[in-house]
Scaffold this motif. Sequence first.
Motif, short mmCIF file in Angstrom:
data_model
loop_
_atom_site.label_atom_id
_atom_site.label_comp_id
_atom_site.label_asym_id
_atom_site.label_seq_id
_atom_site.Cartn_x
_atom_site.Cartn_y
_atom_site.Cartn_z
N MET A 75 -25.80 -9.90 -56.80
CA MET A 75 -25.54 -9.48 -58.15
C MET A 75 -26.68 -9.94 -59.05
O MET A 75 -27.14 -11.06 -58.95
N SER A 76 -27.13 -9.10 -59.93
CA SER A 76 -28.07 -9.51 -60.96
C SER A 76 -27.42 -9.20 -62.31
O SER A 76 -26.46 -8.45 -62.39
N ARG A 77 -27.94 -9.85 -63.35
CA ARG A 77 -27.42 -9.61 -64.69
C ARG A 77 -28.53 -9.82 -65.69
O ARG A 77 -29.48 -10.56 -65.44
N LEU A 78 -28.40 -9.19 -66.84
CA LEU A 78 -29.37 -9.37 -67.90
C LEU A 78 -29.19 -10.72 -68.55
O LEU A 78 -28.08 -11.25 -68.62
N GLN A 79 -30.29 -11.27 -69.03
CA GLN A 79 -30.27 -12.51 -69.79
C GLN A 79 -30.78 -12.22 -71.18
O GLN A 79 -31.77 -11.52 -71.37
N LEU A 80 -30.09 -12.77 -72.16
CA LEU A 80 -30.50 -12.69 -73.55
C LEU A 80 -30.54 -14.12 -74.07
O LEU A 80 -29.52 -14.81 -74.07
N ALA A 81 -31.71 -14.59 -74.46
CA ALA A 81 -31.88 -15.95 -74.99
C ALA A 81 -32.10 -15.85 -76.49
O ALA A 81 -33.07 -15.23 -76.94
N LEU A 82 -31.19 -16.45 -77.25
CA LEU A 82 -31.24 -16.38 -78.70
C LEU A 82 -31.53 -17.74 -79.31
O LEU A 82 -31.02 -18.76 -78.83
N ASN A 83 -32.32 -17.75 -80.37
CA ASN A 83 -32.47 -18.94 -81.21
C ASN A 83 -31.29 -18.95 -82.17
O ASN A 83 -30.96 -17.91 -82.76
N VAL A 84 -30.65 -20.10 -82.34
CA VAL A 84 -29.53 -20.22 -83.27
C VAL A 84 -29.77 -21.40 -84.20
O VAL A 84 -30.46 -22.36 -83.84
N SER A 85 -29.20 -21.34 -85.40
CA SER A 85 -29.40 -22.42 -86.36
C SER A 85 -28.40 -23.55 -86.19
O SER A 85 -28.70 -24.69 -86.51
N ASP A 86 -27.21 -23.25 -85.68
CA ASP A 86 -26.19 -24.28 -85.47
C ASP A 86 -25.51 -23.99 -84.14
O ASP A 86 -24.75 -23.02 -84.01
N LEU A 87 -25.79 -24.83 -83.15
CA LEU A 87 -25.29 -24.59 -81.80
C LEU A 87 -23.77 -24.57 -81.74
O LEU A 87 -23.19 -23.68 -81.10
N ASP A 88 -23.10 -25.50 -82.41
CA ASP A 88 -21.64 -25.54 -82.36
C ASP A 88 -21.02 -24.27 -82.94
O ASP A 88 -20.08 -23.71 -82.36
N GLU A 89 -21.55 -23.79 -84.06
CA GLU A 89 -21.04 -22.54 -84.65
C GLU A 89 -21.29 -21.35 -83.73
O GLU A 89 -20.44 -20.48 -83.57
N ALA A 90 -22.47 -21.33 -83.12
CA ALA A 90 -22.81 -20.23 -82.21
C ALA A 90 -21.91 -20.24 -80.98
O ALA A 90 -21.45 -19.19 -80.53
N ILE A 91 -21.66 -21.43 -80.42
CA ILE A 91 -20.77 -21.52 -79.27
C ILE A 91 -19.38 -21.00 -79.63
O ILE A 91 -18.77 -20.23 -78.87
N ALA A 92 -18.88 -21.39 -80.79
CA ALA A 92 -17.56 -20.93 -81.22
C ALA A 92 -17.53 -19.40 -81.36
O ALA A 92 -16.60 -18.74 -80.88
N PHE A 93 -18.55 -18.83 -81.97
CA PHE A 93 -18.61 -17.39 -82.17
C PHE A 93 -18.69 -16.65 -80.83
O PHE A 93 -17.91 -15.73 -80.57
N TYR A 94 -19.65 -17.02 -79.98
CA TYR A 94 -19.84 -16.28 -78.73
C TYR A 94 -18.69 -16.52 -77.75
O TYR A 94 -18.40 -15.65 -76.93
N SER A 95 -18.01 -17.66 -77.83
CA SER A 95 -16.81 -17.88 -77.01
C SER A 95 -15.74 -16.86 -77.38
O SER A 95 -15.04 -16.32 -76.51
N LYS A 96 -15.60 -16.59 -78.66
CA LYS A 96 -14.63 -15.60 -79.12
C LYS A 96 -15.10 -14.18 -78.77
O LYS A 96 -14.31 -13.35 -78.30
N LEU A 97 -16.38 -13.89 -79.02
CA LEU A 97 -16.89 -12.55 -78.78
C LEU A 97 -16.73 -12.13 -77.33
O LEU A 97 -16.30 -11.01 -77.03
N PHE A 98 -17.07 -13.02 -76.40
CA PHE A 98 -17.03 -12.68 -74.98
C PHE A 98 -15.79 -13.23 -74.27
O PHE A 98 -15.66 -13.07 -73.05
N ASP A 99 -14.89 -13.88 -75.01
CA ASP A 99 -13.65 -14.42 -74.47
C ASP A 99 -13.90 -15.32 -73.25
O ASP A 99 -13.24 -15.21 -72.21
N THR A 100 -14.88 -16.21 -73.40
CA THR A 100 -15.20 -17.15 -72.33
C THR A 100 -15.84 -18.39 -72.93
O THR A 100 -16.36 -18.36 -74.04
N ARG A 101 -15.79 -19.47 -72.21
CA ARG A 101 -16.40 -20.72 -72.63
C ARG A 101 -17.80 -20.82 -72.01
O ARG A 101 -18.09 -20.18 -71.00
#
Length: 157
Positions: free
Chosen positions: A1-27
């Motif tokens: 299996m292969s998958r795409l990788q997207l590496a983003l710069n974020v200003s606040d890691l904790d806020e970004a983790i909370a957002f993307y956890s909700k967006l993708f429904d995963t931790r």
Amino acid sequence: MSRLQLALNVSDLDEAIAFYSKLFDTRPAKVRPGYANFAVADPPLKLVLIEHPDIRGSGVVGALNHLGVEVVDPSDVAEASGRLARAGLATEDQQQTECCYAIQDKVWVEDPDGAPWEVYTVLADAPVESGIAGDGTCCAPEAVAVAPTGDTAARCC
């Protein structure tokens, strides 16, 4: 299996983790100081978050760090490297590179506008971030943003 990788710069890691956890429904699969990654099953995506408040602007300004394709095996990286080189693209191979809390084999290319793409496989976990140069500057946004083509210390993950 292969998958795409997207590496983003974020200003606040904790806020970004909370957002993307909700967006993708995963931790996150991995969280380290200033760094997190998600192994999203649907859609198949490796999402990497790199905390860099000094360059992350508002909206899309400063958002992209780099792009990639994660593959299963080092032979997949070697195959991609050969295929890309035969297609006339300038490639940069790295083996046993310690970056983004992992040991990886990878090949880099740039799109026509200079956006860095990597095809990579993770060989092992790394407990500390040492970066390619051994100075902890892996995925340093200022390096990614201004590095000349072929500067291996500027890109990783």
